[in-house]
Design a protein around this motif. Structure first.
Motif, PDB file in Angstrom:
ATOM      1  N   UNK A 101      40.684  27.715  43.103  1.00  8.54           N
ATOM      2  CA  UNK A 101      41.884  28.288  43.173  1.00  8.54           C
ATOM      3  C   UNK A 101      42.040  29.958  43.126  1.00  8.54           C
ATOM      4  N   UNK A 102      40.650  30.294  43.176  1.00  9.65           N
ATOM      5  CA  UNK A 102      40.562  31.791  43.484  1.00  9.65           C
ATOM      6  C   UNK A 102      40.917  32.742  42.160  1.00  9.65           C
ATOM      7  N   UNK A 103      41.255  32.266  41.104  1.00 10.50           N
ATOM      8  CA  UNK A 103      42.295  32.908  40.129  1.00 10.50           C
ATOM      9  C   UNK A 103      41.136  32.610  38.807  1.00 10.50           C
ATOM     10  N   UNK A 104      39.883  32.233  38.878  1.00 10.21           N
ATOM     11  CA  UNK A 104      39.270  31.971  37.651  1.00 10.21           C
ATOM     12  C   UNK A 104      38.859  33.281  36.992  1.00 10.21           C
ATOM     13  N   UNK A 124      35.346  31.625  49.831  1.00  6.45           N
ATOM     14  CA  UNK A 124      35.470  30.204  50.409  1.00  6.45           C
ATOM     15  C   UNK A 124      36.617  29.641  49.453  1.00  6.45           C
ATOM     16  N   UNK A 125      37.886  29.550  49.706  1.00  3.69           N
ATOM     17  CA  UNK A 125      38.838  29.230  48.644  1.00  3.69           C
ATOM     18  C   UNK A 125      40.062  28.418  49.299  1.00  3.69           C
ATOM     19  N   UNK A 130      45.305  34.000  46.314  1.00  8.54           N
ATOM     20  CA  UNK A 130      44.851  34.163  45.185  1.00  8.54           C
ATOM     21  C   UNK A 130      44.310  35.411  44.993  1.00  8.54           C
ATOM     22  N   UNK A 131      43.814  35.700  43.729  1.00  4.82           N
ATOM     23  CA  UNK A 131      42.753  37.197  43.385  1.00  4.82           C
ATOM     24  C   UNK A 131      41.782  37.362  44.342  1.00  4.82           C
TER      25      UNK A 131
END
Length: 321
Positions: A101-104, A124-125, A130-131
């Protein structure tokens, strides 16, 4: 309860879904990938890989692959990073962050801290917007349309995609470094793969006994020599040179042909010009000769002189087979 047919169909669908997602990664590879490979190759530091959850497990595997193929790498769990493990990251290190997700929450905390230290960040997303995607210096797109999980929840296809990208990085770096089979053996000395690459015939034959008779040795003495040396064979040698071989099989065949062997000598029953191998040859080469000629022992030569025997059991014991 599902029957066998339904189970097999689910398994096949899972494999097809993940294989299609992997093939699609080839369409997502761009200049960022080449620049990342060059960045890591030219870096004076290590690769630090971080992630959380299933991505952390994949990160550990990528670290192992990089280390074993010549690129120093360390795993740093994203949750532990904010509790002291950020100290792992040195000035010249390159950081790879894995996150579908790139947003954890952990990624959102860790990434700014890494950027503050001015280390390059590779994402790697599967979510470029995402953030993580917005704050990374480079993005390796690991987008997958859906997970293999029927609920589209459990990380399956997405983690497979991360793993494949990691493998692609490792192989590109391996080729840039000119990483050879000898280099591989240096990093894998304890495994069967490593042994195939570094173990030599003399490493095996030198610990075996060295059965030897001459042309005029009596059959009784031949039998004693083969029995005592416990390799099922003896070399027949003249002036240190191999002139023949006698095996257990040769003795059995002799007994079916003659009733009295009291006057026979080694030269009467030996096989001339036996298969042999150089002491410095690789053990895996000895296996290939044995398999090609359907034999269990090879006589070993060093500088043209007889030096011992290597047995199929030696190769089995060392895990070459």
């Amino acid at each position: 309860m599902k029957d066998k047919s339904s189970i097999l169909n689910t398994a096949i669908e899972t494999i097809k879904l993940e294989s299609d997602a992997i093939l699609n990664l080839a369409n997502l590879i761009n200049d960022d990938f080449a620049e990342v490979v060059e960045l890591i190759y030219n870096s004076k530091g290590r690769v630090i890989i971080t992630g959380i959850g299933k991505s952390a497990i994949i990160g550990n595997k990528i670290v192992a692959t990089l280390n074993s193929t010549g690129t120093p790498a360390v795993f740093m769990h994203a949750a532990d990073a904010i509790h002291g493990d950020l100290g792992l990251i040195l000035k010249d290190d390159v950081v790879i962050c894995l996150s579908k997700s790139g947003n954890t929450p952990e990624i959102k905390v860790v990434v700014p801290l890494i950027k503050r230290a001015q280390n390059k960040i590779i994402a790697i997303t599967g979510n470029k917007d995402s953030f993580l995607g917005q704050h990374a210096d480079y993005i390796l797109n690991a987008f997958v349309e859906k997970e293999a999980c029927p609920n589209n929840l459990a990380p399956t296809t997405s983690t497979t995609a991360q793993l494949v990208i990691g493998d692609a990085l490792a192989i590109c770096l391996l080729e840039l470094r000119g990483f050879s089979s000898n280099d591989f053996a240096k990093y894998h000395p304890g495994g069967a793969l490593g042994k195939k690459l570094y173990l030599r015939v003399q490493d095996l034959s030198s610990v075996n006994q060295k059965p030897v008779v001459n042309l005029n040795t009596s059959i009784k003495e031949v039998i004693v020599e083969i029995t005592e040396k416990m390799l099922g064979v003896t070399a027949v040698v003249e002036n240190k040179k191999i002139v023949g071989i006698i095996t257990d099989g040769d003795l059995r065949r002799m007994l079916t042909k003659v009733d009295d062997f009291s006057n026979l000598t080694a030269k009467d029953i030996m096989s001339s010009n036996p298969k042999r191998i150089e002491a410095k040859a690789m053990a895996i080469d000895a296996l290939e000769v044995m398999e090609a000629h359907e034999i269990s022992q090879l006589l070993v030569e060093e500088n043209g002189n007889y030096s011992g025997v290597v047995h199929l059991h030696d190769l089995i014991k060392e895990g070459i087979i």
